[in-house]
Scaffold this motif. Structure first.
Motif, mmCIF file in Angstrom:
data_model
loop_
_atom_site.group_PDB
_atom_site.id
_atom_site.type_symbol
_atom_site.label_atom_id
_atom_site.label_comp_id
_atom_site.label_asym_id
_atom_site.label_seq_id
_atom_site.Cartn_x
_atom_site.Cartn_y
_atom_site.Cartn_z
ATOM 1 N N GLU A 48 -7.826 3.438 2.750
ATOM 2 C CA GLU A 48 -7.930 2.180 3.489
ATOM 3 C C GLU A 48 -8.184 2.483 4.969
ATOM 4 O O GLU A 48 -9.061 1.915 5.593
ATOM 5 C CB GLU A 48 -6.625 1.371 3.337
ATOM 6 N N GLN A 49 -7.377 3.398 5.512
ATOM 7 C CA GLN A 49 -7.578 3.840 6.890
ATOM 8 C C GLN A 49 -6.887 5.183 7.085
ATOM 9 O O GLN A 49 -5.986 5.541 6.333
ATOM 10 C CB GLN A 49 -7.041 2.820 7.901
ATOM 11 N N LYS A 103 0.843 -1.206 0.000
ATOM 12 C CA LYS A 103 0.000 0.000 0.000
ATOM 13 C C LYS A 103 0.874 1.252 0.000
ATOM 14 O O LYS A 103 2.102 1.167 0.094
ATOM 15 C CB LYS A 103 -0.907 -0.001 1.234
ATOM 16 N N LEU A 154 -3.533 3.996 1.650
ATOM 17 C CA LEU A 154 -4.461 3.736 0.550
ATOM 18 C C LEU A 154 -3.804 2.784 -0.446
ATOM 19 O O LEU A 154 -2.590 2.569 -0.412
ATOM 20 C CB LEU A 154 -4.926 5.019 -0.122
#
Length: 569
Positions: free
Chosen positions: A408-409, A383, A421
């Protein structure tokens, strides 16, 4: 820069406080801006006292935390002291572990790896505890949102005590105790403690149960003061008292680990600013470049020779960090220019080879150059990971939340955040982030602001004024170093650029005086770091306005007042 004068207190308030304290009206003005409005408040401000430290048992769940630790000690259980890899986390772990170690041997420390585990409580850390028969974890500076991790620990028969200062979510972890003054159901009187500050409240409670007093705990305050300074929490209330006494410890009887760091410096007395810019980066460098456990080992070491080895190793990490930070910043600035992105509302840059440990520092550097919300990305596993930094007044966390469909977070707060991401989402996110910021930011926030306490004349500056201002320390958010503005000053003719690449400006300024005459009114030496570009503004007897703070300059054994210039117009 935008110059903003803080609102003036009313003349009646200034006169009243000036008379009751028997101080100059300028001092009364500055105190009122800091919420010091009467004799009692002034006494607490100028004479911080350990009596102003609150009872730890006012904090929700404190009794449960103390009972569980006492039970663990009585039963000979293994206790794991767990904390994050930054300054607040590593000082917290050093604080708690060195306190427990005084009377209890069955204890170890754990700092998660920045790269393989990431921030906060990790499944890997809980597995380590389970594999090594730890039945109690005390988590410091993290854990208040670790609901799934605490549940996993409970399933393995491991209890958690959480000492955190971040804002909790709607649901709390199922820990034995969650100590966090920001809990909505916690009535603790001071809400702005750092993680190490919450840890200190727990050792204060444990010490009280042993019949010890706050005076017995003063030697631990060097760690607390360092965390307060590094975490940039408000320098008000209880934080200011803890920092005041902690700074005294650093300067008079520092722990061996600090002595090893300070020994490399040439300063007689350290201020909170020195802690922020000298001690904290070195402690941080361990977690950025290698592992946070190195910092803990340095901070708990009681043998000077061993501590000097740890400090030497950490100094090498810090030099390596500094070199990487400079190289990556240069590359990022080139990327912004080559992509012709200087006129955008955001700076978003990416290179898969950039070191994850320094991208936060690089984001701060870019914000200094192009004053706007900034993200620096690098590759992290399969990522992309980024550090975000914002400008004063703009909430970057909310902006990221508006882009959450591409992430993603993410986590963090108003001015600093982190996120991950998928690489396939990078371009979409970059465009979306620019659109969100462009449509929501007040464009005046894209110009840095200098907040000015008062406009004064140069003849108001005296050694007595500076002596009193020094007693306003320790400085930090909520109690910043006083900043002044003076209009229509002139250089006495010796202004010049100094330093590497002639980046800095050195001059001597006077006011209400004709420099061609023999009668020059009071004048002061002035130094403006990174203001070399302003030299043309002060030449040819041109009048100019300055914003500055007061400082002392020591040269050849002589000490004199000087102005530390912040800006010129």
């Amino acid at each position: 820069m935008r110059w903003t004068l803080k609102p003036n207190p009313s003349p009646q308030e200034i006169n009243s406080l000036s008379e009751s304290l028997k101080v100059d009206k300028l001092i009364a003005h500055l105190l009122l801006q800091r919420g010091v409005s009467n004799y009692e408040k002034a006494k607490k401000f100028f004479r911080p006292s350990l009596e102003d430290i609150h009872s730890p048992f006012l904090m929700k769940d404190m009794d449960k935390a103390v009972e569980r630790i006492e039970k663990a000690i009585e039963a000979g259980e293994n206790i794991l002291v767990y904390g994050d890899y930054d300054v607040d986390g590593t000082t917290s772990v050093a604080l708690m572990s060195s306190f427990l170690k005084e009377t209890y041997p069955n204890m170890a420390t754990y700092i998660p790896d920045r790269y393989s585990e990431g921030y906060g409580v990790s499944f890997q850390g809980i597995d380590f505890a389970s594999d090594n028969d730890f039945t109690l974890i005390i988590a410091l500076d993290c854990g208040v949102k670790a609901i799934d991790k605490v549940k996993y620990a409970n399933e393995k028969g491991i209890d958690f005590i959480i000492c955190d200062h971040h804002r909790p979510g709607e649901i709390l972890p199922e820990a034995v105790a969650v100590l966090d003054p920001k809990r909505e159901d916690c009535e603790y009187p001071y809400k702005e403690l750092c993680g190490c500050g919450v840890g200190f409240k727990l050792i204060q409670a444990l010490a009280e149960r042993r019949g010890e007093t706050l005076e017995d705990l003063v030697p631990y305050l060097d760690l607390v003061a360092t965390a307060i300074a590094a975490d940039i929490v408000p320098m008000t209330g209880e934080n200011r008292v803890l920092a005041y006494f902690g700074l005294k410890v650093i300067n008079t009887a520092p722990r061996v680990g600090f002595k090893a760091i300070i020994g490399q410096l040439k300063k007689k007395e350290l201020s909170i600013s020195d802690v922020v810019f000298v001690i904290a980066p070195r402690i941080n460098a361990a977690g950025r470049m290698k592992h946070g456990e190195h910092a803990v080992q340095l901070l708990v070491e009681d043998n000077l020779e061993a501590a000097q080895k740890w400090a030497g190793e950490i100094e090498r990490f810090n030099m390596n960090r500094r070199q990487l930070d400079q190289e990556i910043t240069k590359e990022a600035l080139i990327q912004i220019r080559e992509n012709k992105e200087e006129d955008k509302f955001t700076s978003v840059v990416y290179n898969e080879n950039w070191h994850k440990g320094v991208i936060g520092i690089v984001a701060s550097r870019l914000t200094e150059t192009y004053y706007r919300p900034t993200l620096v990305f690098t590759k992290s596993g399969n990522k992309l990971a980024a550090s975000a930094r914002s400008v004063k007044g703009f909430d970057v966390y909310n902006a990221l939340d508006a882009c959450s469909d591409t992430l993603e977070q993410f986590g963090g707060h108003k001015y600093a955040a982190g996120l991950t991401l998928l690489e396939s989402q990078y371009k979409k996110f970059k465009q979306q982030f620019e659109t969100v910021v462009a449509s929501t930011i007040d464009t005046t926030l894209l110009e840095p602001e200098i907040s000015i306490d008062a406009e004064i004349e140069l003849n108001e500056i005296t050694p007595k004024l500076y002596r009193i201002l020094k007693q306003f320390a320790p400085f930090g958010p909520g109690n910043m170093t006083p900043v002044f503005m003076t209009s229509q000053v002139k250089d006495t003719g010796y202004g010049k650029c100094v330093g590497e690449d002639e980046k800095h400006l050195k001059c001597r300024v006077s006011q209400n005086a004709d420099i061609t005459s023999s009668t020059i009114e009071k004048s002061f030496d002035a130094i403006g770091f990174n203001l070399g570009k302003c030299k043309d503004k002060i030449t040819n007897n041109n009048p100019f306005d300055i914003v500055f703070s007061l400082d002392e300059n020591e040269w050849n054994g002589n000490v004199s007042l000087q102005l530390k210039l912040r800006d010129i117009r």
